[in-house]
Design a protein around this motif. Structure first.
Motif, PDB file in Angstrom:
ATOM      1  N   ASN A 219     -27.179  14.039  42.613  1.00  0.00           N
ATOM      2  CA  ASN A 219     -26.512  14.043  41.319  1.00  0.00           C
ATOM      3  C   ASN A 219     -27.506  14.112  40.161  1.00  0.00           C
ATOM      4  OD1 ASN A 219     -24.342  13.995  39.534  1.00  0.00           O
ATOM      5  ND2 ASN A 219     -24.245  11.760  39.480  1.00  0.00           N
ATOM      6  N   LEU A 220     -28.461  15.035  40.237  1.00  0.00           N
ATOM      7  CA  LEU A 220     -29.396  15.242  39.126  1.00  0.00           C
ATOM      8  C   LEU A 220     -28.609  15.772  37.931  1.00  0.00           C
ATOM      9  CD1 LEU A 220     -32.402  15.181  38.287  1.00  0.00           C
ATOM     10  CD2 LEU A 220     -32.511  17.586  38.939  1.00  0.00           C
ATOM     11  N   ARG A 221     -28.840  15.157  36.757  1.00  0.00           N
ATOM     12  CA  ARG A 221     -27.998  15.479  35.596  1.00  0.00           C
ATOM     13  C   ARG A 221     -28.719  15.051  34.328  1.00  0.00           C
ATOM     14  NH1 ARG A 221     -26.907  10.801  37.966  1.00  0.00           N
ATOM     15  NH2 ARG A 221     -26.525   8.929  36.697  1.00  0.00           N
ATOM     16  N   PHE A 222     -28.157  15.434  33.182  1.00  0.00           N
ATOM     17  CA  PHE A 222     -28.634  14.925  31.904  1.00  0.00           C
ATOM     18  C   PHE A 222     -28.146  13.489  31.733  1.00  0.00           C
ATOM     19  CE2 PHE A 222     -28.428  19.550  30.551  1.00  0.00           C
ATOM     20  CZ  PHE A 222     -29.786  19.728  30.686  1.00  0.00           C
ATOM     21  N   ALA A 223     -29.021  12.626  31.252  1.00  0.00           N
ATOM     22  CA  ALA A 223     -28.682  11.209  31.170  1.00  0.00           C
ATOM     23  C   ALA A 223     -27.676  10.917  30.069  1.00  0.00           C
ATOM     24  CB  ALA A 223     -29.951  10.384  30.936  1.00  0.00           C
ATOM     25  N   GLY A 224     -27.661  11.713  29.030  1.00  0.00           N
ATOM     26  CA  GLY A 224     -26.766  11.406  27.917  1.00  0.00           C
ATOM     27  C   GLY A 224     -27.295  10.225  27.106  1.00  0.00           C
ATOM     28  N   GLY A 225     -26.390   9.508  26.465  1.00  0.00           N
ATOM     29  CA  GLY A 225     -26.810   8.395  25.622  1.00  0.00           C
ATOM     30  C   GLY A 225     -26.809   7.051  26.307  1.00  0.00           C
ATOM     31  N   ALA A 226     -26.398   6.983  27.567  1.00  0.00           N
ATOM     32  CA  ALA A 226     -26.318   5.700  28.261  1.00  0.00           C
ATOM     33  C   ALA A 226     -27.709   5.193  28.625  1.00  0.00           C
ATOM     34  CB  ALA A 226     -25.471   5.859  29.527  1.00  0.00           C
ATOM     35  N   ALA A 227     -27.822   3.874  28.717  1.00  0.00           N
ATOM     36  CA  ALA A 227     -29.089   3.255  29.128  1.00  0.00           C
ATOM     37  C   ALA A 227     -29.359   3.589  30.591  1.00  0.00           C
ATOM     38  CB  ALA A 227     -29.030   1.740  28.922  1.00  0.00           C
ATOM     39  N   ILE A 228     -30.574   4.029  30.886  1.00  0.00           N
ATOM     40  CA  ILE A 228     -30.932   4.487  32.221  1.00  0.00           C
ATOM     41  C   ILE A 228     -32.132   3.700  32.720  1.00  0.00           C
ATOM     42  CG2 ILE A 228     -31.732   6.453  33.570  1.00  0.00           C
ATOM     43  CD1 ILE A 228     -28.867   6.684  32.750  1.00  0.00           C
ATOM     44  N   ASP A 229     -32.091   3.337  33.988  1.00  0.00           N
ATOM     45  CA  ASP A 229     -33.217   2.677  34.634  1.00  0.00           C
ATOM     46  C   ASP A 229     -34.411   3.637  34.627  1.00  0.00           C
ATOM     47  OD1 ASP A 229     -35.062   1.460  36.274  1.00  0.00           O
ATOM     48  OD2 ASP A 229     -33.596   0.866  37.799  1.00  0.00           O
ATOM     49  N   PRO A 230     -35.582   3.229  34.121  1.00  0.00           N
ATOM     50  CA  PRO A 230     -36.751   4.130  34.100  1.00  0.00           C
ATOM     51  C   PRO A 230     -37.119   4.650  35.478  1.00  0.00           C
ATOM     52  CG  PRO A 230     -37.151   2.191  32.727  1.00  0.00           C
ATOM     53  CD  PRO A 230     -35.873   1.934  33.467  1.00  0.00           C
ATOM     54  N   ALA A 231     -36.836   3.854  36.537  1.00  0.00           N
ATOM     55  CA  ALA A 231     -37.167   4.287  37.896  1.00  0.00           C
ATOM     56  C   ALA A 231     -36.233   5.387  38.378  1.00  0.00           C
ATOM     57  CB  ALA A 231     -37.108   3.100  38.855  1.00  0.00           C
ATOM     58  N   LEU A 232     -35.116   5.592  37.673  1.00  0.00           N
ATOM     59  CA  LEU A 232     -34.134   6.604  38.083  1.00  0.00           C
ATOM     60  C   LEU A 232     -33.962   7.670  37.009  1.00  0.00           C
ATOM     61  CD1 LEU A 232     -31.394   4.216  39.530  1.00  0.00           C
ATOM     62  CD2 LEU A 232     -33.132   5.484  40.798  1.00  0.00           C
ATOM     63  N   LEU A 245     -35.143  15.653  26.326  1.00  0.00           N
ATOM     64  CA  LEU A 245     -34.029  15.405  27.230  1.00  0.00           C
ATOM     65  C   LEU A 245     -34.479  14.463  28.340  1.00  0.00           C
ATOM     66  CD1 LEU A 245     -32.446  18.960  27.701  1.00  0.00           C
ATOM     67  CD2 LEU A 245     -31.420  17.021  26.514  1.00  0.00           C
ATOM     68  N   THR A 246     -33.530  13.665  28.803  1.00  0.00           N
ATOM     69  CA  THR A 246     -33.812  12.754  29.905  1.00  0.00           C
ATOM     70  C   THR A 246     -32.925  13.111  31.087  1.00  0.00           C
ATOM     71  OG1 THR A 246     -34.453  10.965  28.409  1.00  0.00           O
ATOM     72  CG2 THR A 246     -33.847  10.349  30.660  1.00  0.00           C
ATOM     73  N   LEU A 247     -33.547  13.294  32.225  1.00  0.00           N
ATOM     74  CA  LEU A 247     -32.822  13.566  33.464  1.00  0.00           C
ATOM     75  C   LEU A 247     -32.612  12.268  34.223  1.00  0.00           C
ATOM     76  CD1 LEU A 247     -34.753  16.731  34.725  1.00  0.00           C
ATOM     77  CD2 LEU A 247     -32.740  16.619  33.262  1.00  0.00           C
ATOM     78  N   ALA A 248     -31.487  12.151  34.869  1.00  0.00           N
ATOM     79  CA  ALA A 248     -31.178  10.959  35.671  1.00  0.00           C
ATOM     80  C   ALA A 248     -30.603  11.415  37.004  1.00  0.00           C
ATOM     81  CB  ALA A 248     -30.184  10.056  34.935  1.00  0.00           C
ATOM     82  N   TRP A 249     -30.659  10.538  37.983  1.00  0.00           N
ATOM     83  CA  TRP A 249     -30.124  10.831  39.301  1.00  0.00           C
ATOM     84  C   TRP A 249     -29.629   9.540  39.940  1.00  0.00           C
ATOM     85  CZ3 TRP A 249     -35.130  11.380  37.668  1.00  0.00           C
ATOM     86  CH2 TRP A 249     -36.058  10.461  38.151  1.00  0.00           C
TER      87      TRP A 249
END
Length: 465
Positions: A219-232, A245-249
């Motif tokens: 589920n690699l995606r754009f993180a958006g405005g939500a708080a994201i774990d730096p490890a993810l 841009l921040t990617l999250a998974w």
């Protein structure tokens, strides 16, 4: 009835035996509880360690995936930057129709390239396409976004082996770009006029999802405005060192995925749980190794032909040069170029050209020895390293390969396609630099083409000292 069965004097013995049995049962239960407790602590520590390692590996995989995508974009750019016809039709005598068919509509429709620009040596825009349509003023926007930080590097560093890559923001859209100077086909230094070519692709949600599927990133995606774990998560920075841009998974937790399989029923034994957990961990490691092997394949092999790419060839060549110098044995090099290959692209299209490259690579690979090293050097050019091979042997191998390619026929859409190759041959001189070896083979290749093509030409060479 036996008398002793009712002997009251036997009661203390029976009581002692019962009490002893209870003590043994309690002791066994205590040992079992301690064992399960110890196992639980060990298992918890192990699963946490595995999860932490999985997080680190996944973050590294995202970085490697982005790096490979940058390299693949650079490899595509190199095929055009090393094409004399492209330099002529884009810079010297701009041909809008040719440009549209090769770096405009073609790139946009077939290669998902959103931006392609040819720039003259005076930093003026020669021709530009955006989303497959000719555009103007794009270069000025790129320069304001920081492009001028890359251009001096490609113009001054003549020994640089690869194009420059970077993320850049244009009109609110983040793009991955590659830029490189035009270089004559038989040279290793940029063209004297300083002109360069730039291509870029948009970093959109669809592209990010495709990367996630290709490199097994959940589920690699754009993180958006939500708080994201730096490890993810991973942040992309542009040329101005600004986070764009921040990617999250999603987290891939081997422990969570397998804990239900190794739940500890009270009736299970400790040994059984160890066997099950060990098997699951081993299977997980095996899957990771397979995925890592896939990443290594993408990083070291040409995506079209399946043989080594140029970067991996240089790595293997440097290793082989060290062995050749230590043992003072012979080594030879072949550079091959498909004759009149561009005519195939012009008459039958790039798909036919790609199939012809794949077939030629297969013919060459099958005609070599197990320890020979073959790579796609760029465009329709191949390079072959022949360890422990003197000049006479190299000539025999080159002639055999030339004949094999000439006799090979590719059936493409009911049309039989054949191609010939010109081959430059040279042998390694003790302790010389790789660029000298390549330059000598290049000159031999040029001589073979000048003499009429479909032949092998030997450069002047000496055996090891």
């Amino acid at each position: 009835m036996n008398r002793s069965e009712n002997n009251p004097n036997d009661f203390p013995a029976r009581y002692q035996e019962s009490d002893s049995g209870r003590r043994i049962f309690v002791l066994l239960l205590l040992v079992l509880c301690i064992s399960f407790g110890g196992y639980y602590l060990i298992f918890r520590f192990a699963t946490q360690s595995i999860d932490n390692q999985a997080r680190a590996e996944m973050k590294s995989r995202v970085e490697v995936a982005l790096d490979i995508e940058s390299r693949r974009l650079g490899d595509l750019l190199t095929e055009y930057a090393f094409w004399d016809v492209a330099h002529k039709n884009l810079i010297q005598q701009p041909d809008p129709q040719w440009a549209d068919e090769n770096i405009g509509t073609y790139m946009a429709d077939n290669l998902s390239i959103a931006l392609s620009i040819a720039v003259r040596g005076d930093n003026s825009e020669a021709i530009a396409f955006r989303d497959g349509k000719q555009a103007t003023g794009v270069l000025a926007d790129l320069r304001r976004a920081g492009l001028d930080k890359l251009v001096p590097v490609i113009r001054t560093d003549t020994s640089r082996p690869d194009p420059q890559n970077a993320f850049i923001e244009l009109d609110g859209q983040l793009m991955l770009l590659a830029v490189d100077t035009f270089t004559p086909e038989f040279e290793r230094s940029p063209a004297a006029d300083g002109a360069y070519l730039l291509i870029a692709r948009s970093i959109d949600a669809e592209y990010i999802a495709t990367i996630g599927e290709l490199y097994k990133i959940p589920n690699l995606r754009f993180a958006g405005g939500a708080a994201i774990d730096p490890a993810l998560s991973h942040t992309l920075q542009d040329l101005e060192a600004k986070s764009r841009l921040t990617l999250a998974w999603d987290e891939r937790s081997p422990a969570k995925n397998t804990s239900h399989r190794i739940a500890l029923p009270l009736t299970a034994t400790f040994l059984l749980m160890v066997v099950i957990s060990g098997w699951i961990i081993r299977m997980d490691i095996g899957r990771r190794q397979q995925q890592e092997q896939m990443l290594r394949e993408l990083a070291t092999h040409d995506p079209l032909t399946g043989i080594y790419n140029r970067r991996q060839f240089f790595r293997l060549a440097h290793r082989e040069l060290g062995r050749t110098n230590r043992e003072k044995i012979a080594m030879s090099l072949l550079i091959l170029d498909l004759d009149h290959f561009k005519q195939v692209n012009d008459h039958y299209g790039h798909v036919a050209g790609d199939q012809l490259l794949i077939n030629t690579a297969k013919v060459l690979f099958e005609g070599l020895r197990e320890f020979d090293v073959i790579a796609r050097y760029g465009g329709e050019e191949f390079v072959i390293l022949l360890p422990n091979t003197d000049l006479k042997q190299a000539q025999e191998i080159a002639e055999r390969l030339r004949v094999l390619v000439e006799q090979s026929v590719l059936l493409f859409r009911k049309v039989s396609l054949q191609v010939t190759v010109s081959i430059g041959i040279t042998t390694y001189r003790y302790k010389e630099e790789p660029r000298e070896l390549l330059a000598r083979a290049d000159h031999a290749l040029y001589a073979a083409k000048s003499a009429g093509r479909n032949q092998c030409h030997v450069a002047g060479s000496h055996g090891p000292d």
